[in-house]
Design a protein around this motif. Structure first.
Motif, PDB file in Angstrom:
ATOM      1  N   LEU A  85       0.842  -1.306   0.048  1.00  0.00           N
ATOM      2  CA  LEU A  85      -0.129  -0.128  -0.092  1.00  0.00           C
ATOM      3  C   LEU A  85       0.782   1.395   0.077  1.00  0.00           C
ATOM      4  CD1 LEU A  85      -2.839  -1.186   2.619  1.00  0.00           C
ATOM      5  CD2 LEU A  85      -3.111  -0.662  -0.129  1.00  0.00           C
ATOM      6  N   LEU A  86       1.962   1.096   0.456  1.00  0.00           N
ATOM      7  CA  LEU A  86       2.923   2.382   0.419  1.00  0.00           C
ATOM      8  C   LEU A  86       3.356   2.505  -0.896  1.00  0.00           C
ATOM      9  CD1 LEU A  86       5.470   1.518   3.320  1.00  0.00           C
ATOM     10  CD2 LEU A  86       4.035   3.701   3.098  1.00  0.00           C
ATOM     11  N   LEU A  87       3.343   1.513  -1.943  1.00  0.00           N
ATOM     12  CA  LEU A  87       3.719   1.702  -3.204  1.00  0.00           C
ATOM     13  C   LEU A  87       2.346   2.218  -4.038  1.00  0.00           C
ATOM     14  CD1 LEU A  87       5.627  -1.460  -3.893  1.00  0.00           C
ATOM     15  CD2 LEU A  87       6.514   0.490  -3.010  1.00  0.00           C
ATOM     16  N   VAL A  88       1.204   1.834  -3.673  1.00  0.00           N
ATOM     17  CA  VAL A  88       0.041   2.176  -4.182  1.00  0.00           C
ATOM     18  C   VAL A  88       0.002   3.749  -3.875  1.00  0.00           C
ATOM     19  CG1 VAL A  88      -2.518   1.956  -3.898  1.00  0.00           C
ATOM     20  CG2 VAL A  88      -1.027   0.162  -4.046  1.00  0.00           C
ATOM     21  N   ARG A  90       2.258   6.024  -3.420  1.00  0.00           N
ATOM     22  CA  ARG A  90       3.164   6.694  -3.921  1.00  0.00           C
ATOM     23  C   ARG A  90       2.773   6.903  -5.465  1.00  0.00           C
ATOM     24  NH1 ARG A  90       8.193   4.467  -0.334  1.00  0.00           N
ATOM     25  NH2 ARG A  90       7.368   5.866   1.567  1.00  0.00           N
ATOM     26  N   GLY A  91       1.923   6.270  -6.075  1.00  0.00           N
ATOM     27  CA  GLY A  91       1.628   5.966  -7.413  1.00  0.00           C
ATOM     28  C   GLY A  91       2.300   5.252  -8.200  1.00  0.00           C
ATOM     29  N   LEU A  92       3.264   4.081  -7.367  1.00  0.00           N
ATOM     30  CA  LEU A  92       3.942   3.227  -8.179  1.00  0.00           C
ATOM     31  C   LEU A  92       3.104   1.855  -8.492  1.00  0.00           C
ATOM     32  CD1 LEU A  92       7.237   3.383  -5.982  1.00  0.00           C
ATOM     33  CD2 LEU A  92       6.882   4.517  -8.065  1.00  0.00           C
ATOM     34  N   VAL A  93       2.151   1.681  -7.868  1.00  0.00           N
ATOM     35  CA  VAL A  93       1.312   0.624  -8.112  1.00  0.00           C
ATOM     36  C   VAL A  93      -0.328   1.106  -8.166  1.00  0.00           C
ATOM     37  CG1 VAL A  93       0.500  -1.712  -7.484  1.00  0.00           C
ATOM     38  CG2 VAL A  93       2.683  -1.070  -7.215  1.00  0.00           C
ATOM     39  N   ASP A  94      -0.802   0.485  -9.163  1.00  0.00           N
ATOM     40  CA  ASP A  94      -2.362   0.871  -9.377  1.00  0.00           C
ATOM     41  C   ASP A  94      -3.099  -0.572  -8.943  1.00  0.00           C
ATOM     42  OD1 ASP A  94      -5.220   1.154  -9.581  1.00  0.00           O
ATOM     43  OD2 ASP A  94      -4.722   2.234 -11.265  1.00  0.00           O
ATOM     44  N   VAL A  95      -3.888  -0.587  -7.875  1.00  0.00           N
ATOM     45  CA  VAL A  95      -4.671  -1.917  -7.462  1.00  0.00           C
ATOM     46  C   VAL A  95      -5.426  -2.288  -8.547  1.00  0.00           C
ATOM     47  CG1 VAL A  95      -4.270  -1.676  -5.013  1.00  0.00           C
ATOM     48  CG2 VAL A  95      -6.221  -0.777  -6.148  1.00  0.00           C
ATOM     49  N   SER A 321      -6.614   8.569   4.392  1.00  0.00           N
ATOM     50  CA  SER A 321      -7.270   8.009   3.396  1.00  0.00           C
ATOM     51  C   SER A 321      -6.903   6.842   2.816  1.00  0.00           C
ATOM     52  CB  SER A 321      -7.304   9.069   2.351  1.00  0.00           C
ATOM     53  OG  SER A 321      -6.097   9.267   1.844  1.00  0.00           O
ATOM     54  N   THR A 322      -5.589   6.432   2.810  1.00  0.00           N
ATOM     55  CA  THR A 322      -5.404   5.265   2.094  1.00  0.00           C
ATOM     56  C   THR A 322      -5.542   3.876   2.957  1.00  0.00           C
ATOM     57  OG1 THR A 322      -3.255   6.267   1.202  1.00  0.00           O
ATOM     58  CG2 THR A 322      -2.922   3.837   1.388  1.00  0.00           C
ATOM     59  N   LEU A 323      -5.595   4.046   4.195  1.00  0.00           N
ATOM     60  CA  LEU A 323      -5.853   3.110   5.381  1.00  0.00           C
ATOM     61  C   LEU A 323      -7.549   2.885   5.233  1.00  0.00           C
ATOM     62  CD1 LEU A 323      -5.194   1.221   7.547  1.00  0.00           C
ATOM     63  CD2 LEU A 323      -5.213   2.864   9.119  1.00  0.00           C
ATOM     64  N   GLY A 324      -7.964   3.901   4.983  1.00  0.00           N
ATOM     65  CA  GLY A 324      -9.513   4.022   5.289  1.00  0.00           C
ATOM     66  C   GLY A 324      -9.781   3.121   3.986  1.00  0.00           C
ATOM     67  N   ASN A 325      -9.413   3.458   2.783  1.00  0.00           N
ATOM     68  CA  ASN A 325      -9.704   2.854   1.571  1.00  0.00           C
ATOM     69  C   ASN A 325      -9.405   1.168   1.857  1.00  0.00           C
ATOM     70  OD1 ASN A 325     -10.807   2.420  -1.202  1.00  0.00           O
ATOM     71  ND2 ASN A 325      -8.585   2.169  -1.560  1.00  0.00           N
TER      72      ASN A 325
END
Length: 415
Positions: A85-88, A90-95, A321-325
Motif C-alpha cells: 500500500l505504500l507503493l500504491v 506513491r503512485g507506483l502501483v495501481d491496485v 485516506s489510504t488506510l480507510g480505503n
C-alpha cells in the motif's frame, strides 16, 4: 504457576484501567493454556498494556523476556500488505491494474486479468502451489513466485475468494521486487520497521533467530479443559476457528474440520506447500526464520507488532485516506479454502469467523490472525492497537480463544 518443571511468572506494565486484561493474561497461565506469551496494547498512541511471561523454550526453561521475538505466522500478511500500500500511495502501483503490468510472465494460463486487488483480497485463484517446492528452494522467493506464474487459476479470478495462506506472500513479494528491486523484507525494514524502531523482521538475522521463542504444539491441559467446561466454552475442532457454539453437522466448521483430515483438500494443499513440516522443528527451523516469507515469516515481539498498528492508526505509515480505503471490505462470505466466512479489505482481515472480534470492534477493527493463535489488531475509531504473540500453538488458522479473551478484556475496559 509452573510449566513442566519450570516456574512461571508474568511481568510488565498494565494501566489500572486495564486490570481485567492482566487478570485474563495471568489466568491463561494458571489454567495451563500458555507456555510463553506476550500481549501489548496502545490506546490513543500511549502504551497501556505491555505484559509477558512464561518460557520461551519449554525444554531449556529459557524465560520469555520483554524483548523475546517469535514467529507470528500470518500476522505477517498485514505488514506485507502495508508495504504494498505504500507503493500504491506513491503512485507506483495501481491496485486496479493487472499483475502482468508489473510482472509480464504472470499473464500466461488465463491470468492476464488478475489484478493487484485480486491478490490483496485472496481472489486470484492461486491458493496452492501445484508442484512440491523442494527444500533447497525455500529461500529463493522469486523461484517460488515463478511456479505460480506458470499455473492456471483454480477459479475465475475476481469471482470468489479463498485464503491464499502461503502463496499470498510470494505473489506480493514478486510484485514488490518488480516495482522496487527490493524484497518485501527489505522494504519493510527500510520503510516501516526501521523508521518506527520496531523489532520486526521479515528475514530474521542470526542473533534474532537464536533468541526467538520456540513454537510448541500442544493441547490444553486437563485443568484448562475443566475450566472450559465450567465457563461453557467448547474447544474448536482440529483446524477450527475457536467458535463457542457446537458446530452443525453440515456447517462450515464441520466442513473445515473434515478438510483437515483430507490430505488432498484444497485447504491442506494451500497450507502444506512449501512443506515446512519436512524441516526439523518446522517453523522453528532457521531456514523459515531467515527466509522472510511475506505470508507467514515475520519474527516479532508483541510490543513491536502492536507498535506497527499504533503507527498505522496514527497515520504515520499510510495516509488516513489510504488506510480507510484499504480497510473497506472487498470480499466476504464463505471462503473457498477455509470454508468459514472470511472478510478482507486490501490485505487486512475484517471481522468474520476467521477474525473473531468483540462486538464493540465489529465495525471498526482490522488486522490479521496467525496460525496457532497470534493476533495483530488496529481500530481507528477507538484509537486501539494491540498484539498477542505466544509459543503454544492451537490447531487453528483463524486465531485463538486466548487472543479473543484478551481483546474482549481490552474493549471491555474502554470507557
Amino acid at each position: 504457576m509452573t510449566v513442566g518443571d519450570h516456574p512461571v511468572t508474568t511481568s510488565g506494565h498494565c494501566d489500572p484501567r486495564f486490570s481485567r486484561v492482566r487478570e485474563v493474561f495471568d489466568r491463561h497461565f494458571s489454567d495451563g493454556e500458555e507456555l510463553g506469551a506476550a500481549f501489548a496494547v496502545f490506546l490513543d498512541g500511549e502504551p497501556v498494556v505491555d505484559l509477558w511471561g512464561g518460557v520461551a523454550d519449554r525444554h531449556a526453561g529459557r524465560p520469555w523476556e520483554a524483548g523475546t521475538p517469535v514467529l507470528a505466522y500470518s500476522c505477517t500478511k498485514a505488514v506485507a500488505a502495508t508495504a504494498m500500500l505504500l507503493l500504491v500511495e506513491r503512485g507506483l502501483v495501481d491496485v486496479r491494474s493487472p499483475v502482468s503490468a508489473y510482472w509480464p510472465e504472470f499473464a500466461r494460463d488465463g491470468k492476464a486479468r488478475v489484478t493487484v486487488e485480486h491478490v490483496l483480497t485472496h481472489q486470484a485463484g492461486l491458493p496452492a502451489i501445484e508442484e512440491p517446492v523442494p527444500l533447497e528452494e525455500f529461500e529463493d522467493l522469486p523461484a517460488i513466485a515463478g511456479r505460480l506464474a506458470a499455473q492456471a487459476p483454480l477459479w475465475e479470478p475476481g469471482t470468489a475468494h479463498g485464503y491464499h495462506a502461503v502463496t499470498y506472500g510470494f505473489l506480493i513479494d514478486e510484485l514488490i521486487r518488480r516495482v522496487t528491486g527490493m524484497s518485501t523484507g527489505e522494504l519493510v525494514a527500510a520503510e516501516i520497521a526501521g523508521p518506527h524502531q520496531l523489532d520486526l523482521w521479515l528475514g530474521a538475522p542470526p542473533d534474532v533467530a537464536a533468541r526467538a521463542a520456540r513454537l510448541s504444539a500442544g493441547e490444553r491441559t486437563a485443568r484448562a479443559g475443566e475450566q472450559a467446561a465450567r465457563t461453557g466454552e467448547r474447544a474448536a475442532p482440529a483446524g477450527g476457528a475457536g467458535v463457542a457454539e457446537p458446530p452443525a453437522a453440515n456447517g462450515p466448521v464441520a466442513a473445515m474440520a473434515a478438510a483437515t483430515r483430507d490430505k488432498d483438500s484444497l485447504m491442506n494443499r494451500a497450507l502444506g506447500n512449501p512443506p515446512i513440516h519436512k524441516l526439523p522443528g518446522g517453523g522453528n527451523h532457521p531456514v523459515i526464520l531467515r527466509a522472510g516469507w511475506p505470508a507467514l515469516g515475520m519474527v516479532t515481539t508483541a510490543r513491536a507488532l502492536a507498535g506497527f498498528y499504533r503507527a498505522l492508526v496514527a497515520g504515520e505509515i499510510l495516509a488516513p485516506s489510504t488506510l480507510g480505503n484499504a480497510m473497506r471490505p472487498r470480499v466476504g462470505g464463505p471462503d473457498r479454502v477455509l470454508y468459514l466466512d472470511s472478510a478482507f479489505g486490501l490485505g487486512y482481515m475484517r471481522p468474520a469467523m476467521t477474525f473473531l472480534t468483540p462486538a464493540r470492534g465489529v465495525e471498526s477493527a482490522f488486522g490479521h490472525t496467525g496460525l496457532g493463535g497470534s493476533l495483530g489488531l488496529g481500530d481507528v475509531e477507538h484509537g486501539l492497537a494491540m498484539a498477542y504473540t505466544m509459543n503454544r500453538m492451537v490447531g487453528s488458522v483463524a486465531g485463538s480463544r486466548r487472543a479473543y479473551r484478551l481483546a474482549e478484556a481490552v474493549y471491555g475496559s474502554l470507557t
